[in-house]
Design an enzyme around this catalytic site. Structure first.
Site, PDB file in Angstrom:
ATOM      1  N   TYR A  45     -15.473  12.998  20.651  1.00 30.79           N
ATOM      2  CA  TYR A  45     -14.123  12.662  20.207  1.00 30.79           C
ATOM      3  C   TYR A  45     -14.108  12.116  18.790  1.00 30.79           C
ATOM      4  O   TYR A  45     -13.162  12.365  18.034  1.00 30.79           O
ATOM      5  CB  TYR A  45     -13.423  11.715  21.201  1.00 30.79           C
ATOM      6  CG  TYR A  45     -12.575  12.531  22.127  1.00 30.79           C
ATOM      7  CD1 TYR A  45     -13.160  13.236  23.173  1.00 30.79           C
ATOM      8  CD2 TYR A  45     -11.212  12.678  21.897  1.00 30.79           C
ATOM      9  CE1 TYR A  45     -12.406  14.047  23.991  1.00 30.79           C
ATOM     10  CE2 TYR A  45     -10.446  13.493  22.708  1.00 30.79           C
ATOM     11  CZ  TYR A  45     -11.045  14.172  23.757  1.00 30.79           C
ATOM     12  OH  TYR A  45     -10.287  14.999  24.549  1.00 30.79           O
TER      13      TYR A  45
ATOM     14  N   GLU B  41       0.819  -1.215   0.000  1.00 35.38           N
ATOM     15  CA  GLU B  41       0.000   0.000   0.000  1.00 35.38           C
ATOM     16  C   GLU B  41       0.859   1.273   0.000  1.00 35.38           C
ATOM     17  O   GLU B  41       0.341   2.373   0.194  1.00 35.38           O
ATOM     18  CB  GLU B  41      -0.925   0.030   1.232  1.00 35.38           C
ATOM     19  CG  GLU B  41      -1.791  -1.199   1.439  1.00 35.38           C
ATOM     20  CD  GLU B  41      -2.847  -1.425   0.356  1.00 35.38           C
ATOM     21  OE1 GLU B  41      -2.784  -0.780  -0.711  1.00 35.38           O
ATOM     22  OE2 GLU B  41      -3.726  -2.266   0.581  1.00 35.38           O
TER      23      GLU B  41
HETATM   24  O1  LIG Z   1      -2.815  -4.209   5.060  1.00 34.45           O
HETATM   25  C1  LIG Z   1      -2.145  -4.649   4.151  1.00 34.45           C
HETATM   26  C2  LIG Z   1      -2.606  -4.600   2.747  1.00 34.45           C
HETATM   27  O2  LIG Z   1      -3.760  -3.819   2.627  1.00 34.45           O
HETATM   28  C3  LIG Z   1      -0.817  -5.269   4.457  1.00 34.45           C
HETATM   29  O3  LIG Z   1       0.035  -5.249   3.339  1.00 34.45           O
HETATM   30  P1  LIG Z   1       1.598  -5.034   3.504  1.00 34.45           P
HETATM   31  O4  LIG Z   1       2.132  -6.158   4.380  1.00 34.45           O
HETATM   32  O5  LIG Z   1       2.152  -5.125   2.092  1.00 34.45           O
HETATM   33  O6  LIG Z   1       1.821  -3.694   4.153  1.00 34.45           O
HETATM   34 ZN   LIG Z   2      -4.890  -3.459   4.309  1.00 38.14          ZN
END
Ligand SMILES: O=C(CO)COP(=O)(O)O
Ligand SMILES: [Zn+2]
Length: 215
Positions: free
Chosen positions: A124, A78
């Site tokens: 909050y 991501e």
């Molecule tokens: O939450 C995740 C994908 O949406 C985890 O992916 P990554 O391990 O590549 O960060």
């Molecule tokens: Zn994710």
């Protein structure tokens, strides 16, 4: 070592410490979720496939604002979405993406309002999150997810990703984490209250909170 490298190292320590705290509290399971900090025109991001509970601050990834790897470990899938968020909000310095159980549950509801996925139940939630739009479903790491998130981020710093989780961009990493935790707690409250008549904050109360934030 340059001042820039010193700052990157300090940010990496904060990321690893926050990751451990998030994982220990069960806010994202297994090897899910990712965190990042922007330092000038570079972004320190968690590596792909590593639990937030076992981050090594010396093995995080560095990418540029286009999402391209610069040095360090292999970036999160991501990472391109994190870069897109920093481009959409130039003052932002931290991004938190989590698969928190109750937030994910709300993101899977059939009758969810795409403009506002959770009601303003508490002050909050309003102060830290505000209106929480739902970004349509795309597979993790899909470049189309980054495009959709970048567009939404111009108006909103916090979003729910359909059938996936939460993502928050803020002025620093800890503020982004505060908002992500507020999303999870409000999702939990909302699911607890689903069978009951609820009384979200009224328009006048929301206006008063907005005025206090500006004061
Ligand atoms: O939450 C995740 C994908 O949406 C985890 O992916 P990554 O391990 O590549 O960060
Ligand atoms: Zn994710």
């Amino acid at each position: 070592m340059s001042a820039h490298e010193d700052t990157i190292r300090a940010a990496s320590e904060v990321i690893a410490e926050l990751g451990a705290s998030i994982f220990a509290r069960g806010l994202t399971p297994g090897r899910t979720g990712n965190l990042s900090c922007r330092i000038e025109d570079e972004i320190v991001v968690t590596p792909t496939g590593v639990s937030l509970g076992s981050l090594d601050p010396c093995r995080l990834a560095i990418i540029d604002l286009a999402g391209r790897p610069v040095r360090g470990g292999k970036p999160s899938k991501e990472a391109v979405m994190h870069a897109a968020l920093y481009r959409a909000r130039p003052a932002a310095r931290g991004v938190v993406h989590l698969h928190s159980t109750h937030a994910v549950a709300v993101s899977c509801l059939a009758d969810i309002d795409g403009r506002s996925a959770l009601p303003p139940l508490t002050a909050y939630f309003v102060m830290r999150v505000g209106r929480l739009p739902l970004v349509p479903y795309f597979a993790p790491g899909d470049p189309a997810l980054s495009v959709a998130v970048e567009e939404t981020a111009r108006e909103h710093h916090a979003m729910l990703l359909a059938n996936h989780g939460s993502i928050v961009v803020a002025e620093d990493l800890l503020s982004a984490a505060d908002a992500a935790e507020e999303i999870e707690e409000t999702a939990r409250l909302w699911l607890l209250l689903r069978e009951q008549r609820t009384r979200p904050l009224a328009d006048a109360q929301l206006t008063a909170l907005a005025e206090r934030r500006q004061a």
